[in-house]
Write a protein that holds these residues in place. Structure first.
Motif, PDB file in Angstrom:
ATOM      1  N   GLU A  29      -2.807   4.928   3.496  1.00 36.93           N
ATOM      2  CA  GLU A  29      -3.524   3.686   3.744  1.00 36.93           C
ATOM      3  C   GLU A  29      -5.022   3.897   3.879  1.00 36.93           C
ATOM      4  O   GLU A  29      -5.817   2.989   3.592  1.00 36.93           O
ATOM      5  N   HIS A  50      -7.992  -2.748   5.883  1.00 39.58           N
ATOM      6  CA  HIS A  50      -9.198  -3.029   5.111  1.00 39.58           C
ATOM      7  C   HIS A  50      -9.097  -4.431   4.505  1.00 39.58           C
ATOM      8  O   HIS A  50      -8.151  -4.701   3.745  1.00 39.58           O
ATOM      9  N   ARG A  66      -6.806   5.471   1.960  1.00 39.82           N
ATOM     10  CA  ARG A  66      -7.382   5.438   0.613  1.00 39.82           C
ATOM     11  C   ARG A  66      -7.765   4.019   0.197  1.00 39.82           C
ATOM     12  O   ARG A  66      -8.495   3.831  -0.780  1.00 39.82           O
ATOM     13  N   PHE A  67      -7.322   3.021   0.946  1.00 37.36           N
ATOM     14  CA  PHE A  67      -7.581   1.638   0.562  1.00 37.36           C
ATOM     15  C   PHE A  67      -8.951   1.151   1.017  1.00 37.36           C
ATOM     16  O   PHE A  67      -9.287  -0.025   0.837  1.00 37.36           O
ATOM     17  N   TYR A 107      -9.166   1.566  -5.841  1.00 36.23           N
ATOM     18  CA  TYR A 107      -7.833   2.122  -5.596  1.00 36.23           C
ATOM     19  C   TYR A 107      -6.882   1.019  -5.125  1.00 36.23           C
ATOM     20  O   TYR A 107      -5.728   0.939  -5.592  1.00 36.23           O
ATOM     21  N   ALA A 108      -7.356   0.162  -4.230  1.00 33.23           N
ATOM     22  CA  ALA A 108      -6.522  -0.943  -3.756  1.00 33.23           C
ATOM     23  C   ALA A 108      -6.093  -1.833  -4.914  1.00 33.23           C
ATOM     24  O   ALA A 108      -4.930  -2.248  -5.011  1.00 33.23           O
ATOM     25  N   PRO A 114       0.797  -1.228   0.000  1.00 33.09           N
ATOM     26  CA  PRO A 114       0.000   0.000   0.000  1.00 33.09           C
ATOM     27  C   PRO A 114       0.835   1.286   0.000  1.00 33.09           C
ATOM     28  O   PRO A 114       0.297   2.374  -0.246  1.00 33.09           O
ATOM     29  N   CYS A 121      -0.719  -5.588   4.136  1.00 30.93           N
ATOM     30  CA  CYS A 121      -1.767  -4.858   3.423  1.00 30.93           C
ATOM     31  C   CYS A 121      -2.207  -3.704   4.322  1.00 30.93           C
ATOM     32  O   CYS A 121      -1.387  -3.184   5.079  1.00 30.93           O
ATOM     33  N   THR A 122      -3.438  -3.264   4.261  1.00 34.07           N
ATOM     34  CA  THR A 122      -3.927  -2.271   5.212  1.00 34.07           C
ATOM     35  C   THR A 122      -4.928  -2.964   6.130  1.00 34.07           C
ATOM     36  O   THR A 122      -5.128  -4.181   6.059  1.00 34.07           O
ATOM     37  N   SER A 149      -8.135  -4.744   0.876  1.00 35.17           N
ATOM     38  CA  SER A 149      -6.745  -4.550   0.442  1.00 35.17           C
ATOM     39  C   SER A 149      -6.044  -5.893   0.277  1.00 35.17           C
ATOM     40  O   SER A 149      -5.166  -6.040  -0.578  1.00 35.17           O
TER      41      SER A 149
END
Length: 429
Positions: free
Chosen positions: A103, A138, A105-106, A111-112, A79, A135-136, A141
Motif C-alpha cells: 500500500e 492516499h 507504493r500507492f 502506480y495506483a 490495492p 483504497c489506501t 488511490s
C-alpha cells in the motif's frame, strides 16, 4: 425504430424474491430473452413477444448460456491486487508482511492507476460488474479507482482507508486529515455518474478514538454514504481490540460508541460475533459481508450463514481481494457453499447466486439499480457458459433443471465460464 434496442437470448435468470425466504422456484423466474433499451432492462419474456414489441431490435444469441445480473463484490481491497495469493500467516502478520508494504507504493499516482485498471479488467473478466473497495490512505488511490471505474461506465463504491496508529508512518493520516481528505473526496466523487463514496476506517485497531469520532461525525453529515470496515475477523484481532478499548462491551460497541454503526454500514467478515452483537446488527439493519475464500486462506474461521439468515440479517458476498485467493465471485460462491456444509447450512444454488447478485446489491443499498434482471434496472449482466470445460459439461448433461445446470459452474467454474459481460447494456469484450 430504436437503434439502441438489443435483445439477448439464453436462459435469463430473474429473482423476484429471496430464495432464503421462499423456495428457489418461487423466488426466481426463468425467461427466454431480455430486451435492453438505453442501458436498462426494458422487458423480459418470450423471444416472440419481445421481437413483436421491437421488430427492429438487434438480437444477440447466447443459446446454452445463463444470463444473470452481473456479480457484485461487496468487500475488496483493489490495492492488494499484486499481492493476491501471497503465502499467508495470520491476519496481523499478513498486513505487516504484505499489505502495508504494497500500500505504500500507492503514493505514486501512476502506480495506483496501473493497479486500478488491472484490477477492474480482472474483475470484469470474471463477471463482476460492481465492487465496493477499500483504497489506501492516499487520496490519489481513490481518484485512480474512480477514474478507472468511470472510464468503464461502472457502478462502483470505494473510499480512502483511514488509519492513524498501528500502521507504518508512511500510511498513517490523522483524525483531522482523515476527515478532511474523505470530505473532499465525497464532494468530488459521491453521486457522480455511477460512483459512490464509502467512508472507510480500516478497522478499530488502526484508528484512535479521535479518528473514529471524526469519521462517525462525517458519516452523520453525509448519511447517503456507505461506511465499510472490518469486524471480528480473527480471535487475536478481537483480543487486541479489547486491549485498545477496554471500556467497550465488545468489538461492535467500539464502532457504535463512535458513531460508526448504522443501516448503511458494511461489516466485513463478522465471524466471531457475540449474541449481543448479532442481535444489535440485525436490529439496526446493517450488512454483514461474507468473505469465504479470505476466511479460509488466512485461517480466520467459519461464517455461520444459517444463523444470520434465520435472523433476517442482510448478508452480502465478497472476494476480499487480496486476502481472498481469487478475483472470481464464482469461487466465492463455491467457498460459501463449502463453509455452509461445515456449519450445517446446505446452501442451494439459487441462494448462492442470489448472494452474489441481489443479496450484495441489498447490502450496498443499490437494489433499486442493480442486482437482478427486471424492467427499469440497469443492464449490468453476466453471460455464463454452463459447459465451459469438459468436467463441467459432462455434469451439466445430466441436469434436470436450471439449478442442477448452474451448480457445476458455481463449484468448478472460473473466467472461462464468462462468455460476455454487459455494462449498461454494452458488451465489454
Amino acid at each position: 425504430m430504436r437503434h439502441d434496442d438489443t435483445i439477448l437470448t439464453g436462459t435469463v435468470l430473474a429473482f423476484t424474491g429471496s430464495p432464503f425466504n421462499d423456495t428457489p422456484d418461487a423466488a426466481a423466474q426463468v425467461h427466454e430473452a431480455v430486451l435492453i433499451r438505453a442501458g436498462r432492462i426494458h422487458a423480459i419474456g418470450p423471444l416472440d413477444s419481445l421481437t413483436a414489441q421491437t421488430p427492429n431490435a438487434a438480437i444477440t444469441r447466447h443459446d446454452g448460456c445463463l444470463i444473470s445480473a452481473g456479480f457484485i463484490d461487496a468487500h475488496a481491497h483493489y490495492p492488494q491486487t499484486a499481492i493476491i495469493a501471497s503465502w499467508g500467516k495470520r491476519l496481523i502478520d499478513w498486513l505487516n508482511g504484505y499489505t502495508f508494504p504494497e500500500e505504500m507504493r500507492f503514493d505514486n499516482p501512476a502506480y495506483a492507476s496501473d493497479i486500478a485498471n488491472r484490477y477492474l479488467d480482472l474483475t470484469l473478466s470474471n463477471g463482476t460488474t460492481t465492487v465496493a473497495s477499500f483504497c489506501t490512505s492516499h487520496p490519489q488511490s481513490v481518484t485512480a479507482f474512480f477514474d478507472a471505474a468511470q472510464a468503464r461506465g461502472l457502478r462502483a463504491c470505494a473510499g480512502k482507508t483511514c488509519m492513524d496508529r498501528n500502521a507504518p508512518p508512511a500510511l498513517c493520516d490523522t483524525a483531522q486529515s482523515a476527515y478532511d481528505d474523505s470530505a473532499a473526496l465525497i464532494a468530488r466523487w459521491h453521486g457522480v455518474d455511477r460512483l459512490h463514496y464509502v467512508i472507510t476506517p480500516r478497522f478499530a485497531p488502526t484508528s484512535t478514538p479521535e479518528q473514529l469520532i471524526a469519521l462517525g461525525a462525517l458519516w452523520a453529515e453525509h448519511p447517503t454514504c456507505l461506511m465499510q470496515t472490518h469486524l471480528s475477523e480473527q480471535i487475536e484481532e478481537m483480543a487486541w481490540v479489547q486491549q485498545l478499548f477496554p471500556k467497550a462491551r465488545d468489538y461492535l460497541d467500539v464502532y457504535e460508541a463512535h458513531g460508526l454503526l448504522g443501516a448503511r454500514g458494511l461489516y466485513g467478515h463478522a465471524i466471531h460475533l457475540t449474541p449481543r452483537e448479532t442481535a444489535r446488527l440485525a436490529d439496526i439493519g446493517a450488512a454483514l459481508i461474507h468473505c469465504p475464500t479470505s476466511n479460509t486462506f488466512i485461517g480466520s474461521g467459519l461464517f455461520d450463514m444459517g444463523q444470520h439468515v434465520a435472523k433476517n440479517q442482510t448478508v452480502g458476498l465478497a472476494t476480499d481481494t487480496g486476502g481472498g485467493s481469487s478475483f472470481s465471485m464464482l469461487r466465492s460462491m463455491a467457498a460459501a457453499y463449502e463453509i455452509g456444509q461445515l456449519t450445517g447450512t446446505a446452501l442451494h444454488p439459487a441462494q448462492l447466486i442470489w448472494l452474489a447478485t441481489a443479496g450484495s446489491a441489498q447490502a450496498l443499498h443499490l437494489q433499486d439499480h442493480i442486482g437482478t434482471i427486471a424492467p427499469g434496472k440497469e443492464a449490468d449482466l453476466v453471460v455464463l457458459d454452463l459447459t465451459s470445460t469438459p468436467a463441467i459439461s459432462q455434469r451439466h448433461a445430466r441436469a434436470n433443471d436450471v439449478w442442477e445446470a448452474l451448480f457445476p459452474t458455481i463449484m468448478m467454474g472460473d473466467d472461462r465460464a464468462v462468455r460476455q459481460v454487459y455494462i449498461a447494456g454494452q458488451p465489454t469484450f
